[in-house]
Design a protein around this motif. Structure first.
Motif, PDB file in Angstrom:
ATOM      1  N   TYR A 177      35.631  41.566  29.489  1.00 55.64           N
ATOM      2  CA  TYR A 177      37.125  41.457  29.509  1.00 55.64           C
ATOM      3  C   TYR A 177      37.676  42.783  29.656  1.00 55.64           C
ATOM      4  O   TYR A 177      38.982  42.993  29.553  1.00 55.64           O
ATOM      5  N   SER A 178      37.138  43.874  30.033  1.00 54.05           N
ATOM      6  CA  SER A 178      37.476  45.067  30.160  1.00 54.05           C
ATOM      7  C   SER A 178      38.299  45.405  31.369  1.00 54.05           C
ATOM      8  O   SER A 178      38.082  44.738  32.455  1.00 54.05           O
ATOM      9  N   ASP A 179      39.203  46.554  31.465  1.00 47.93           N
ATOM     10  CA  ASP A 179      39.728  46.978  32.693  1.00 47.93           C
ATOM     11  C   ASP A 179      38.840  47.360  33.719  1.00 47.93           C
ATOM     12  O   ASP A 179      39.061  47.042  34.838  1.00 47.93           O
ATOM     13  N   GLU A 180      37.793  47.833  33.377  1.00 53.81           N
ATOM     14  CA  GLU A 180      36.793  48.474  34.278  1.00 53.81           C
ATOM     15  C   GLU A 180      36.092  47.063  35.117  1.00 53.81           C
ATOM     16  O   GLU A 180      36.050  47.208  36.314  1.00 53.81           O
ATOM     17  N   ILE A 181      35.848  46.213  34.505  1.00 54.13           N
ATOM     18  CA  ILE A 181      35.395  44.938  35.159  1.00 54.13           C
ATOM     19  C   ILE A 181      36.405  44.117  35.991  1.00 54.13           C
ATOM     20  O   ILE A 181      36.002  43.657  37.173  1.00 54.13           O
ATOM     21  N   GLU A 182      37.639  44.247  35.408  1.00 49.92           N
ATOM     22  CA  GLU A 182      38.966  43.770  36.361  1.00 49.92           C
ATOM     23  C   GLU A 182      38.697  44.295  37.485  1.00 49.92           C
ATOM     24  O   GLU A 182      39.163  43.913  38.772  1.00 49.92           O
ATOM     25  N   ASN A 183      38.888  45.714  37.455  1.00 52.18           N
ATOM     26  CA  ASN A 183      39.131  46.624  38.612  1.00 52.18           C
ATOM     27  C   ASN A 183      37.811  46.398  39.569  1.00 52.18           C
ATOM     28  O   ASN A 183      37.878  46.531  41.021  1.00 52.18           O
ATOM     29  N   PHE A 184      36.535  46.158  39.086  1.00 52.31           N
ATOM     30  CA  PHE A 184      35.424  45.685  39.933  1.00 52.31           C
ATOM     31  C   PHE A 184      35.811  44.870  40.831  1.00 52.31           C
ATOM     32  O   PHE A 184      35.262  44.917  42.160  1.00 52.31           O
ATOM     33  N   PHE A 185      36.378  43.739  40.280  1.00 51.67           N
ATOM     34  CA  PHE A 185      36.531  42.344  41.002  1.00 51.67           C
ATOM     35  C   PHE A 185      37.918  42.482  41.561  1.00 51.67           C
ATOM     36  O   PHE A 185      38.230  41.786  42.738  1.00 51.67           O
ATOM     37  N   ASP A 186      38.863  43.364  41.506  1.00 52.05           N
ATOM     38  CA  ASP A 186      40.192  43.516  42.111  1.00 52.05           C
ATOM     39  C   ASP A 186      40.589  45.095  42.028  1.00 52.05           C
ATOM     40  O   ASP A 186      41.088  45.328  40.924  1.00 52.05           O
ATOM     41  N   ALA A 187      40.569  45.474  43.143  1.00 49.74           N
ATOM     42  CA  ALA A 187      40.922  46.950  43.387  1.00 49.74           C
ATOM     43  C   ALA A 187      42.229  47.125  43.030  1.00 49.74           C
ATOM     44  O   ALA A 187      42.535  48.460  42.863  1.00 49.74           O
TER      45      ALA A 187
END
Length: 326
Positions: free
Chosen positions: A74-84
């Motif tokens: 649920y981290s921002d890094e994973i969110e960024n990985f899936f959504d630039a």
């Protein structure tokens, strides 16, 4: 590679290098915390398909590890990985400390990171892990060689069986001048029992695959634990020389940032102390016992293949061969 995430199965296309960049970001932005390792990109395999499958398997392992770790999933890094479009904000020690407090809700505020018990446990654990890692690397090489030997033997055996009727036909041509197809003594297509045996061997999985996967997984976990421990030691060294230290964003340290750094070290030490106590290590002796069993199985299968070839050559009746399919 196509990756899906969440209940809505959000899909993205990524290259292998994107996963390596993700892992580097997580390690940088979660100092002192366990982050699953990813194998460096290798050309392991004899064909492009094998290489692609090996890489896909490794990426699946990495993603499945992250799926099980809430603070990463649920981290921002994973969110960024899936959504630039999800922008990663610059962090300092104060924002990291707040992030850790939110991520680790079960953190015990009474935890004493400087206690002799904690220090002794972590020191002995990581010394042991370094030794186990060396042994795991050695065994990994042994099992890899056994896997390749098994694979080559299987291919050679199947090729011998499948091509034998050609050899037999050529041999008979020395003695007859007419069409010798009627005289061929053996043809796999005309022998249902042999055909079923050959199909069974062709479809069988390499007995060393699962153990090789286990060894690789353990080695990567050992690397990840050591990497987290080194990161924690680096945080402590920064705290030991605050006047020379800088914030992650380049600014000078102040009282608030020093307090935040101490909090990060405390939570990271608690986290690693907890992770290492949960770590289920396989002893080197257990590894060796498993390999010994596989070598025994390997020899047994070689003997069985030899009996089948003897039957094909006419030295033994194929119906007399007893197959242990387990």
């Amino acid at each position: 590679y196509t990756i899906k995430k969440g209940s809505d199965l959000k899909t993205v296309e990524k290259k292998y290098k994107d996963f390596e960049i993700l892992r580097a970001k997580l390690a940088e932005r979660w100092p002192g915390i366990f982050i699953p390792e990813i194998q460096p990109k290798k050309t392991v395999g004899r064909t492009e398909v094998e290489i692609a499958n090996n890489r896909k398997s490794e990426l699946n392992r990495f993603i499945k590890k992250i799926e099980k770790i809430d603070y990463l999933y649920y981290s921002d890094e994973i969110e960024n990985f899936f959504d630039a479009q999800v922008v990663l904000k610059s962090e300092n020690y104060e924002t990291i400390a707040n992030k850790y407090k939110n991520a680790f809700q079960d953190f015990d505020s009474n935890f004493n990171e400087d206690s002799d018990e904690v220090k002794t446990h972590l020191k002995s654990f990581f010394e042991k892990i370094k030794n186990i890692k060396a042994k795991t690397t050695e065994l990994l090489s042994i099992v890899t060689d056994l896997k390749l030997k098994e694979q080559k033997n299987k291919e050679m055996f199947l090729n011998t069986i499948e091509q034998f009727h050609i050899f037999e036909k050529d041999a008979l041509m020395e003695y007859v001048n007419n069409d010798c197809n009627q005289l061929v003594l053996f043809n796999m297509n005309n022998d249902p029992l042999l055909q079923s045996i050959v199909n069974f061997i062709r479809d069988s999985t390499n007995p060393f695959d699962s153990f090789l996967s286990k060894l690789t997984d353990d080695l990567l976990d050992e690397d990840a634990l050591l990497s987290a421990f080194d990161s924690l030691q680096n945080l402590k060294s920064i705290l030991a020389r605050p006047k020379k230290a800088k914030q992650k964003n380049g600014n000078n340290m102040n009282d608030n940032s020093l307090t935040a750094l101490r909090e990060i070290i405390k939570i990271s030490t608690w986290h690693l102390n907890k992770e290492t106590k949960l770590y289920n290590e396989l002893t080197v002796s257990n590894y060796s016992k498993e390999i010994a069993k596989m070598k025994e199985s390997f020899a047994s299968k070689d003997q069985m293949k030899g009996e089948i070839l003897s039957a094909v050559l006419g030295d033994k009746n194929i119906n007399s061969i007893q197959l242990d399919k387990s």
